[in-house]
Design a protein around this motif. Structure first.
Motif, PDB file in Angstrom:
ATOM      1  N   HIS A 292      -2.396 -11.134  -1.651  1.00  0.00           N
ATOM      2  CA  HIS A 292      -3.791 -11.000  -1.231  1.00  0.00           C
ATOM      3  C   HIS A 292      -3.807 -10.321   0.136  1.00  0.00           C
ATOM      4  O   HIS A 292      -2.930 -10.559   0.967  1.00  0.00           O
ATOM      5  CB  HIS A 292      -4.465 -12.372  -1.164  1.00  0.00           C
ATOM      6  N   ILE A 293      -4.818  -9.504   0.395  1.00  0.00           N
ATOM      7  CA  ILE A 293      -4.889  -8.734   1.638  1.00  0.00           C
ATOM      8  C   ILE A 293      -5.023  -9.641   2.865  1.00  0.00           C
ATOM      9  O   ILE A 293      -4.629  -9.274   3.955  1.00  0.00           O
ATOM     10  CB  ILE A 293      -6.027  -7.689   1.575  1.00  0.00           C
TER      11      ILE A 293
ATOM     12  N   MET B  51      -3.363  -0.814  -3.714  1.00  0.00           N
ATOM     13  CA  MET B  51      -4.393  -1.802  -3.516  1.00  0.00           C
ATOM     14  C   MET B  51      -5.281  -1.824  -4.753  1.00  0.00           C
ATOM     15  O   MET B  51      -5.634  -0.788  -5.287  1.00  0.00           O
ATOM     16  CB  MET B  51      -5.196  -1.485  -2.281  1.00  0.00           C
ATOM     17  N   VAL B  52      -5.634  -3.027  -5.157  1.00  0.00           N
ATOM     18  CA  VAL B  52      -6.416  -3.215  -6.368  1.00  0.00           C
ATOM     19  C   VAL B  52      -7.631  -4.064  -6.027  1.00  0.00           C
ATOM     20  O   VAL B  52      -7.518  -5.094  -5.371  1.00  0.00           O
ATOM     21  CB  VAL B  52      -5.576  -3.917  -7.460  1.00  0.00           C
TER      22      VAL B  52
ATOM     23  N   VAL C 269      -9.903  -4.550   7.619  1.00  0.00           N
ATOM     24  CA  VAL C 269      -8.462  -4.426   7.416  1.00  0.00           C
ATOM     25  C   VAL C 269      -7.879  -3.803   8.681  1.00  0.00           C
ATOM     26  O   VAL C 269      -8.299  -2.721   9.095  1.00  0.00           O
ATOM     27  CB  VAL C 269      -8.136  -3.558   6.183  1.00  0.00           C
ATOM     28  N   TYR C 270      -6.948  -4.503   9.294  1.00  0.00           N
ATOM     29  CA  TYR C 270      -6.311  -4.039  10.520  1.00  0.00           C
ATOM     30  C   TYR C 270      -4.871  -3.640  10.236  1.00  0.00           C
ATOM     31  O   TYR C 270      -4.197  -4.267   9.415  1.00  0.00           O
ATOM     32  CB  TYR C 270      -6.322  -5.143  11.579  1.00  0.00           C
TER      33      TYR C 270
ATOM     34  N   LEU D 181      -1.619  -3.534 -13.885  1.00  0.00           N
ATOM     35  CA  LEU D 181      -1.483  -2.185 -13.343  1.00  0.00           C
ATOM     36  C   LEU D 181      -0.032  -1.885 -12.966  1.00  0.00           C
ATOM     37  O   LEU D 181       0.458  -0.773 -13.191  1.00  0.00           O
ATOM     38  CB  LEU D 181      -2.402  -2.022 -12.135  1.00  0.00           C
ATOM     39  N   ARG D 182       0.657  -2.887 -12.430  1.00  0.00           N
ATOM     40  CA  ARG D 182       2.077  -2.710 -12.094  1.00  0.00           C
ATOM     41  C   ARG D 182       2.885  -2.406 -13.355  1.00  0.00           C
ATOM     42  O   ARG D 182       3.752  -1.524 -13.343  1.00  0.00           O
ATOM     43  CB  ARG D 182       2.631  -3.963 -11.409  1.00  0.00           C
ATOM     44  N   ASP D 183       2.600  -3.107 -14.444  1.00  0.00           N
ATOM     45  CA  ASP D 183       3.313  -2.855 -15.703  1.00  0.00           C
ATOM     46  C   ASP D 183       3.014  -1.457 -16.242  1.00  0.00           C
ATOM     47  O   ASP D 183       3.904  -0.775 -16.744  1.00  0.00           O
ATOM     48  CB  ASP D 183       2.949  -3.922 -16.737  1.00  0.00           C
ATOM     49  N   GLU D 184       1.767  -1.016 -16.124  1.00  0.00           N
ATOM     50  CA  GLU D 184       1.410   0.343 -16.546  1.00  0.00           C
ATOM     51  C   GLU D 184       2.167   1.394 -15.739  1.00  0.00           C
ATOM     52  O   GLU D 184       2.664   2.376 -16.290  1.00  0.00           O
ATOM     53  CB  GLU D 184      -0.093   0.581 -16.369  1.00  0.00           C
ATOM     54  N   ILE D 185       2.223   1.192 -14.448  1.00  0.00           N
ATOM     55  CA  ILE D 185       2.925   2.133 -13.566  1.00  0.00           C
ATOM     56  C   ILE D 185       4.409   2.156 -13.896  1.00  0.00           C
ATOM     57  O   ILE D 185       5.040   3.217 -13.915  1.00  0.00           O
ATOM     58  CB  ILE D 185       2.677   1.765 -12.087  1.00  0.00           C
ATOM     59  N   ALA D 186       4.988   0.972 -14.173  1.00  0.00           N
ATOM     60  CA  ALA D 186       6.409   0.913 -14.536  1.00  0.00           C
ATOM     61  C   ALA D 186       6.680   1.701 -15.817  1.00  0.00           C
ATOM     62  O   ALA D 186       7.692   2.408 -15.917  1.00  0.00           O
ATOM     63  CB  ALA D 186       6.846  -0.542 -14.690  1.00  0.00           C
TER      64      ALA D 186
END
Length: 188
Positions: free
Chosen positions: A36-37, A1-2, A61-62, A12-17
């Motif tokens: 989106h949440i 979650m961002v 958030v449920y 962030l996804r590219d950094e993690i990859a």
């Protein structure tokens, strides 16, 4: 979650990859979801989504059972009803269905699951009803109810009773904020 924009999440996804590639791992593009949440997502059988709490203007958030998970237990219950022959007693059917449903309900207990449990309860009752009707095709409804339900409206065999999902109380995790201990130093 961002907490940020979609571009922040993609960066962030590219950094993690990149970080995973140094370890010899790779991030699956098909399984990685940026959403989106409020649109929600399914994760390990749970549906995670933000909704407005009824009667207020606050959003929470449920987590509740995903429809795919509910369909899976319904298919399993139906399959078990088909596998147990009508030449066997009702206890044989209940011995097969109860552990599966009890385990499923225990997994989904810590969430907003009451409505799902209620729906599953109704479905199970009707599945057993259809099985009993196949077992006694020429017997009337009253005789069937007298034999298998007694004065109650729930299926009971000689030694077993159909597991009622509503009896599983739901629990919620309370927000503890900074009271949760952390092994990392907060000052550094």
């Amino acid at each position: 979650m961002v907490h940020g924009t979609k571009a922040d999440a993609e960066a962030l996804r590219d950094e993690i990859a990149e970080l995973l590639s140094t370890m010899g791992l790779r991030l699956s593009q098909e399984k990685t979801l940026i959403t989106h949440i409020e649109q929600g997502l399914d994760f390990l059988g749970w549906r995670i989504q933000r909704h407005r709490k009824p009667g207020t203007n606050r959003y929470y958030v449920y987590t509740y059972p995903a429809k795919k998970a509910l369909r899976a237990i319904m298919v399993k219950a139906k399959t078990l009803c088909q596998q147990v022959g009508t030449n066997q007693p009702l206890d044989a059917l209940l011995a097969r269905i109860n552990p599966a449903v009890r385990g499923w309900c225990a997994y989904f207990r810590p969430g907003v699951s009451f409505a799902t449990f209620s729906y599953l309860r109704n479905y199970l009752w009707h599945m057993v009803w259809r099985w009993v009707q196949r077992k006694h095709p020429k017997t009337g409804r009253r005789k069937i109810f007298r034999r298998y339900c007694g004065r109650r409206s729930w299926w009971t065999g000689e030694t077993r009773e159909l597991f009622n999902p509503i009896t599983v109380g739901t629990t919620r995790y309370r927000y503890r904020g900074m009271a949760i201990p952390t092994p990392w130093d907060a000052t550094g």
